[in-house]
Enzyme design. Structure first.
Site, PDB file in Angstrom:
ATOM      1  CE  LYS A 251      56.499  33.652  34.707  1.00 54.20           C
ATOM      2  NZ  LYS A 251      55.990  33.498  33.340  1.00 54.20           N
TER       3      LYS A 251
ATOM      4  CB  SER B 297      46.593  35.204  29.465  1.00 54.83           C
ATOM      5  OG  SER B 297      47.526  35.424  28.426  1.00 54.83           O
TER       6      SER B 297
ATOM      7  CG  LEU C 155      51.400  39.399  26.915  1.00 47.88           C
ATOM      8  CD1 LEU C 155      51.481  40.909  26.819  1.00 47.88           C
ATOM      9  CD2 LEU C 155      52.646  38.867  27.618  1.00 47.88           C
TER      10      LEU C 155
ATOM     11  CB  SER D  43      46.217  43.305  29.785  1.00 53.32           C
ATOM     12  OG  SER D  43      45.629  42.553  30.805  1.00 53.32           O
TER      13      SER D  43
ATOM     14  CE1 TYR E  91      54.422  34.255  37.512  1.00 50.37           C
ATOM     15  CE2 TYR E  91      55.829  36.063  38.222  1.00 50.37           C
ATOM     16  CZ  TYR E  91      54.990  35.490  37.279  1.00 50.37           C
ATOM     17  OH  TYR E  91      54.740  36.165  36.100  1.00 50.37           O
TER      18      TYR E  91
HETATM   19  N1  LIG Z   1      50.266  40.791  33.738  1.00 54.18           N
HETATM   20  C1  LIG Z   1      51.460  41.151  34.170  1.00 54.18           C
HETATM   21  O1  LIG Z   1      51.631  42.160  34.842  1.00 54.18           O
HETATM   22  C2  LIG Z   1      52.664  40.327  33.799  1.00 54.18           C
HETATM   23  C3  LIG Z   1      53.936  40.794  34.187  1.00 54.18           C
HETATM   24  C4  LIG Z   1      55.048  40.052  33.832  1.00 54.18           C
HETATM   25  C5  LIG Z   1      54.908  38.877  33.123  1.00 54.18           C
HETATM   26  N2  LIG Z   1      53.670  38.437  32.776  1.00 54.18           N
HETATM   27  C6  LIG Z   1      53.589  37.174  32.054  1.00 54.18           C
HETATM   28  O2  LIG Z   1      52.738  37.329  30.941  1.00 54.18           O
HETATM   29  C7  LIG Z   1      52.118  36.081  30.629  1.00 54.18           C
HETATM   30  C8  LIG Z   1      50.629  36.287  30.498  1.00 54.18           C
HETATM   31  O3  LIG Z   1      50.139  36.758  31.739  1.00 54.18           O
HETATM   32  P1  LIG Z   1      48.815  37.634  31.855  1.00 54.18           P
HETATM   33  O4  LIG Z   1      49.028  38.580  32.993  1.00 54.18           O
HETATM   34  O5  LIG Z   1      48.448  38.168  30.528  1.00 54.18           O
HETATM   35  O6  LIG Z   1      47.759  36.530  32.318  1.00 54.18           O
HETATM   36  P2  LIG Z   1      46.336  36.855  32.977  1.00 54.18           P
HETATM   37  O7  LIG Z   1      45.600  37.798  32.123  1.00 54.18           O
HETATM   38  O8  LIG Z   1      46.521  37.193  34.431  1.00 54.18           O
HETATM   39  O9  LIG Z   1      45.604  35.465  32.914  1.00 54.18           O
HETATM   40  C9  LIG Z   1      46.062  34.339  33.625  1.00 54.18           C
HETATM   41  C10 LIG Z   1      45.923  33.213  32.688  1.00 54.18           C
HETATM   42  O10 LIG Z   1      46.577  32.048  33.181  1.00 54.18           O
HETATM   43  C11 LIG Z   1      45.806  30.965  32.688  1.00 54.18           C
HETATM   44  N3  LIG Z   1      46.196  29.732  33.346  1.00 54.18           N
HETATM   45  C12 LIG Z   1      46.282  29.513  34.680  1.00 54.18           C
HETATM   46  N4  LIG Z   1      46.665  28.243  34.881  1.00 54.18           N
HETATM   47  C13 LIG Z   1      46.827  27.669  33.657  1.00 54.18           C
HETATM   48  C14 LIG Z   1      47.184  26.372  33.196  1.00 54.18           C
HETATM   49  N5  LIG Z   1      47.458  25.407  34.067  1.00 54.18           N
HETATM   50  N6  LIG Z   1      47.268  26.126  31.861  1.00 54.18           N
HETATM   51  C15 LIG Z   1      46.976  27.091  30.968  1.00 54.18           C
HETATM   52  N7  LIG Z   1      46.610  28.332  31.333  1.00 54.18           N
HETATM   53  C16 LIG Z   1      46.537  28.612  32.666  1.00 54.18           C
HETATM   54  C17 LIG Z   1      44.385  31.426  32.953  1.00 54.18           C
HETATM   55  O11 LIG Z   1      43.472  30.612  32.230  1.00 54.18           O
HETATM   56  P3  LIG Z   1      41.936  30.430  32.759  1.00 54.18           P
HETATM   57  O12 LIG Z   1      41.213  31.665  32.332  1.00 54.18           O
HETATM   58  O13 LIG Z   1      41.459  29.208  32.092  1.00 54.18           O
HETATM   59  O14 LIG Z   1      42.014  30.311  34.258  1.00 54.18           O
HETATM   60  C18 LIG Z   1      44.456  32.849  32.412  1.00 54.18           C
HETATM   61  O15 LIG Z   1      44.219  32.898  31.036  1.00 54.18           O
HETATM   62  C19 LIG Z   1      52.514  35.126  31.758  1.00 54.18           C
HETATM   63  O16 LIG Z   1      53.584  34.307  31.340  1.00 54.18           O
HETATM   64  C20 LIG Z   1      52.969  36.044  32.866  1.00 54.18           C
HETATM   65  O17 LIG Z   1      53.916  35.430  33.715  1.00 54.18           O
HETATM   66  C21 LIG Z   1      52.547  39.136  33.100  1.00 54.18           C
END
Ligand SMILES: NC(=O)c1ccc[n+]([C@@H]2O[C@H](COP(=O)([O-])OP(=O)(O)OC[C@H]3O[C@@H](n4cnc5c(N)ncnc54)[C@H](OP(=O)(O)O)[C@@H]3O)[C@@H](O)[C@H]2O)c1
Length: 242
Positions: A195, A47, A49, A226, A191
């Site tokens: 959380k 992902s 992050l 990101s 969601y």
């Molecule tokens: N981005 C934000 O603004 C934000 C804000 C607050 C918190 N967060 C938290 O930060 C963390 C990382 O988020 P991100 O935004 O960096 O993610 P992201 O770039 O949006 O990517 C989503 C990811 O979720 C994966 N995924 C979906 N279903 C899954 C499953 N069943 N098992 C394993 N992986 C799965 C996807 O994998 P595939 O590529 O294989 O589909 C992808 O790598 C999360 O816990 C999120 O809640 C993010």
């Protein structure tokens, strides 16, 4: 008077060497990465992050175990990490397939993780599923799937790794959560609920783990823009290293 003049030079030299020794020790401590040689596990390392955490820990000399549900993306991340670091100061990451919603397989995945180095120093629960929609438009099946990904998955993995940390009386567990684990906003009920549940669990765990010197942290970011989101087409892995 005579004895002071005889001792003055050796004492001066001793003082100077002491200062040099302290200076060099402080420099060595400052240059040493806090994660050097540590076994760090990151779920959903592919992902946005997760990739950034992987880059920082890899460059710091951690022994990484990178988990994700897509093998090609894990390999691409591996290649990107290897290509930008000095192999004499870093470890080649281990890759492990993990779908965080597949609760029945997590026990086996945890064994695979522990088999990599025999222990885990830092577990970063980063994997998560996002969903957006009005409450009445999200099916109960999807509500449950989100709960599996964001609550039951991370707690199952944590419970499986915990005995190893407890027996060693050391470790760090991190939950990458969200500001939506603290507040509720429209169209994010599933969601936010998952959380909130995760924050409750890890807050209690923190209190329980204090006696074993295991630290438990929850990180609750707002929106993260990101490199992953802005990646140039076909060049996603290169774009995160700029
Ligand atoms: N981005 C934000 O603004 C934000 C804000 C607050 C918190 N967060 C938290 O930060 C963390 C990382 O988020 P991100 O935004 O960096 O993610 P992201 O770039 O949006 O990517 C989503 C990811 O979720 C994966 N995924 C979906 N279903 C899954 C499953 N069943 N098992 C394993 N992986 C799965 C996807 O994998 P595939 O590529 O294989 O589909 C992808 O790598 C999360 O816990 C999120 O809640 C993010």
């Amino acid at each position: 008077m005579g004895i002071f003049s005889v001792l003055a030079l050796p004492l001066l030299l001793l003082g100077i060497s002491g200062i040099i020794y302290i200076y060099q020790s402080v420099r060595w401590l400052l240059s040493k990465s806090a994660v050097q040689n540590k076994v760090v596990v990151i779920t959903d390392a592919i992902s946005g992050l997760g990739k950034e955490c992987s880059r920082v820990f890899h460059a710091g000399g951690a022994r990484l175990v990178l988990c994700g549900r897509n093998w090609e993306k894990l390999e691409a991340l591996y290649d990107a990490l290897i290509s930008v670091t000095d192999p004499s100061t870093t470890y080649a990451p281990k890759l492990i397939l993990l779908d965080i919603t597949d609760i029945s397989c997590i026990g086996d995945v945890a064994k695979e993780i522990l088999n990599c180095y025999g222990c885990v120093d830092v577990l970063i629960n980063n994997a998560s599923m996002k969903v957006k929609g009005a409450v009445q438009s999200i099916s109960l099946e999807l509500d449950k799937k989100i709960m599996d990904a964001n609550y039951f998955g991370p707690i199952t993995l944590t419970k499986a790794i915990l005995p190893n940390m407890i027996s060693r009386r050391t470790g760090q567990i991190v939950l990458i959560n969200s500001i939506q684990g603290k507040i509720g906003i429209p169209f994010r009920a599933a969601y936010a609920a998952s959380k909130h549940a995760a924050v409750g669990f890890f807050d209690c765990l923190r209190a329980e783990m204090e006696e074993f010197d295991i630290s438990v942290s929850t990180v609750n970011p707002t929106f993260i823009c990101s490199y992953h989101r802005q990646a140039a087409p076909g060049n996603w892995e290169a774009s995160i290293w700029k």
